[in-house]
Design a protein around this motif. Structure first.
Motif, mmCIF file in Angstrom:
data_model
loop_
_atom_site.group_PDB
_atom_site.id
_atom_site.type_symbol
_atom_site.label_atom_id
_atom_site.label_comp_id
_atom_site.label_asym_id
_atom_site.label_seq_id
_atom_site.Cartn_x
_atom_site.Cartn_y
_atom_site.Cartn_z
ATOM 1 N N GLY A 154 0.815 -1.213 0.000
ATOM 2 C CA GLY A 154 0.000 0.000 0.000
ATOM 3 C C GLY A 154 0.843 1.255 0.000
ATOM 4 O O GLY A 154 0.508 2.256 -0.653
ATOM 5 N N PHE A 155 1.957 1.247 0.723
ATOM 6 C CA PHE A 155 2.858 2.404 0.751
ATOM 7 C C PHE A 155 3.433 2.659 -0.637
ATOM 8 O O PHE A 155 3.486 3.813 -1.103
ATOM 9 N N VAL A 156 3.856 1.588 -1.317
ATOM 10 C CA VAL A 156 4.394 1.740 -2.675
ATOM 11 C C VAL A 156 3.335 2.320 -3.607
ATOM 12 O O VAL A 156 3.612 3.242 -4.393
ATOM 13 N N GLY A 157 2.100 1.807 -3.524
ATOM 14 C CA GLY A 157 1.029 2.321 -4.367
ATOM 15 C C GLY A 157 0.738 3.785 -4.108
ATOM 16 O O GLY A 157 0.523 4.569 -5.039
ATOM 17 N N ALA A 158 0.734 4.178 -2.825
ATOM 18 C CA ALA A 158 0.466 5.578 -2.476
ATOM 19 C C ALA A 158 1.541 6.501 -3.035
ATOM 20 O O ALA A 158 1.248 7.595 -3.545
ATOM 21 N N VAL A 159 2.797 6.085 -2.964
ATOM 22 C CA VAL A 159 3.896 6.892 -3.509
ATOM 23 C C VAL A 159 3.734 7.073 -5.015
ATOM 24 O O VAL A 159 3.940 8.166 -5.555
ATOM 25 N N ILE A 160 3.332 5.987 -5.710
ATOM 26 C CA ILE A 160 3.150 6.065 -7.161
ATOM 27 C C ILE A 160 2.024 7.042 -7.512
ATOM 28 O O ILE A 160 2.160 7.869 -8.420
ATOM 29 N N VAL A 161 0.901 6.966 -6.781
ATOM 30 C CA VAL A 161 -0.224 7.862 -7.064
ATOM 31 C C VAL A 161 0.131 9.304 -6.747
ATOM 32 O O VAL A 161 -0.246 10.240 -7.467
ATOM 33 N N LEU A 162 0.870 9.513 -5.653
ATOM 34 C CA LEU A 162 1.211 10.867 -5.225
ATOM 35 C C LEU A 162 2.210 11.553 -6.155
ATOM 36 O O LEU A 162 2.259 12.785 -6.211
ATOM 37 N N ARG A 163 2.977 10.774 -6.899
ATOM 38 C CA ARG A 163 4.067 11.328 -7.704
ATOM 39 C C ARG A 163 3.656 12.528 -8.552
ATOM 40 O O ARG A 163 4.193 13.628 -8.355
ATOM 41 N N PRO A 164 2.683 12.395 -9.489
ATOM 42 C CA PRO A 164 2.360 13.566 -10.317
ATOM 43 C C PRO A 164 1.578 14.622 -9.558
ATOM 44 O O PRO A 164 1.745 15.825 -9.795
ATOM 45 N N THR A 165 0.733 14.202 -8.636
ATOM 46 C CA THR A 165 -0.109 15.148 -7.912
ATOM 47 C C THR A 165 0.725 16.021 -6.984
ATOM 48 O O THR A 165 0.476 17.221 -6.838
ATOM 49 N N PHE A 166 1.721 15.429 -6.336
ATOM 50 C CA PHE A 166 2.567 16.193 -5.421
ATOM 51 C C PHE A 166 3.318 17.281 -6.176
ATOM 52 O O PHE A 166 3.487 18.399 -5.684
ATOM 53 N N LEU A 167 3.745 16.955 -7.387
ATOM 54 C CA LEU A 167 4.435 17.953 -8.200
ATOM 55 C C LEU A 167 3.502 19.090 -8.596
ATOM 56 O O LEU A 167 3.927 20.237 -8.740
ATOM 57 N N ALA A 168 2.211 18.773 -8.754
ATOM 58 C CA ALA A 168 1.246 19.779 -9.223
ATOM 59 C C ALA A 168 0.726 20.664 -8.086
ATOM 60 O O ALA A 168 0.613 21.887 -8.260
ATOM 61 N N VAL A 169 0.384 20.078 -6.945
ATOM 62 C CA VAL A 169 -0.271 20.859 -5.886
ATOM 63 C C VAL A 169 0.517 20.882 -4.584
ATOM 64 O O VAL A 169 0.077 21.466 -3.600
ATOM 65 N N GLY A 170 1.684 20.250 -4.547
ATOM 66 C CA GLY A 170 2.519 20.297 -3.358
ATOM 67 C C GLY A 170 1.977 19.447 -2.217
ATOM 68 O O GLY A 170 1.340 18.415 -2.429
#
Length: 321
Positions: A154-170
């Motif tokens: 689950g941690f690996v999946g969360a990191v993958i999902v967060l990757r583009p979104t974190f870059l966009a909205v911090g």
């Protein structure tokens, strides 16, 4: 040695057993349909909330939705159980439940304003994994090997999902994870008070005790001077949409309760992932949001972790709306 042919009595017993098995199967199938309808309604309610993005703060939306919900649930509870329904058992755990649902709702509603619904929904599916992690600390439960594997996956999946979104909205991309944490604490609180009162009482108390937390969060945001959290006078359509979500969420919870009466939690649990499918379809059709391939992969990994945890017998269903 001769074997006596079956008697009419034996035929009748066998027929009743077959009918009983068919009735059980029908009840379970009906339960799955109730669960499917409930989870679809919850996801559609999220889509309605997303239409308010930019028009009113998520804190104010959450407060309004739950204020309407408390009024509805209070009237239903008074009509069905009278004063007895308002007697609270184990109040400390109910306070935790109220705080948890307030945290989960404010963070999730706010995340819907900032990121695609499918990505926000996928990240909240880390909730069962967080529940498995926190249960040993708060309830003294033990983790098995499958739970540890699910946590890592689950941690690996969360990191993958967060990757583009974190870059966009911090850092705001972490809001769905905070929502998942709130849902995890809610599920732990639910376990602690399970069976002490009716389902309707449980639903009323969690909404009632969430209101003060939401009110403080809304006021703090308004006074912070941060423009996106300023609470102005809402358009009537915003209040109407909050009311629609209050009705759909209450109906969804009733459907899930009906499902639990007819089918086991083990059969119902995987149905929660229909929310992700609805979020993908509505997000693309209404808002033009289509997660990239890596985000979809991350969502699939999170779902896989949840299913692994479910198979190990530790998954619980959580809903925030």
């Amino acid at each position: 040695m001769c074997v006596a042919p079956p008697t009419d009595a034996a035929h009748r017993v066998a027929a009743r057993q077959r009918e009983g098995a068919i009735d059980v199967q029908r009840r379970e199938n009906a339960g799955l349909l109730f669960a499917l309808a409930g989870f679809v309604l919850l996801s559609l309610g999220d889509s309605v909330i997303k239409t308010i993005a930019g028009a009113w703060p998520g804190t104010a939306v959450a407060l309004t939705r739950y204020a309407i919900g408390v009024a509805m649930l209070g009237a239903m509870l008074a009509g069905s159980q009278g004063r007895a329904g308002f007697r609270m058992v184990r109040p400390r755990w109910h306070v935790l439940r109220g705080f948890s649902v307030a945290l989960a709702t404010i963070c999730f509603f706010s995340s819907l304003f900032l990121m695609p619904q499918a990505e926000a929904t996928a990240l909240t599916f880390t909730s069962p994994i967080l529940t498995a992690l926190l249960s040993p600390l708060l309830l003294g439960e033990r983790l098995n090997r499958a739970s540890f594997a699910a946590l890592a996956l689950g941690f690996v999946g969360a990191v993958i999902v967060l990757r583009p979104t974190f870059l966009a909205v911090g850092a705001a991309a972490l809001l769905p994870l905070l929502s998942a944490l709130g849902m995890s604490l809610l599920m732990i609180g639910n376990r602690a008070v399970a069976g002490t009162q009716s389902a309707l009482s449980m639903q009323f108390f969690v909404a009632l005790l969430a209101l003060p937390v939401m009110a403080v969060a809304a006021m703090a945001g308004h006074l912070s001077g941060f423009p996106p959290l300023h609470i102005g006078l809402p358009d009537w359509t915003i209040v109407a949409r909050c009311a629609i979500v209050a009705v759909t969420a209450t109906t969804a919870h009733w459907l899930l309760f009906m499902a639990a009466e007819r089918a086991s939690a083990a059969r119902i649990a995987p149905m929660t992932y229909v929310q992700l499918l609805v979020a993908l379809v509505v997000g693309y059709a209404v808002f033009g949001d289509l997660p990239d391939a890596l985000s979809l992969l991350g969502a699939a990994v999170i779902v896989g972790a949840g299913l692994l945890l479910w198979r190990s017998g530790r998954t619980v269903v959580a809903t925030t709306d």
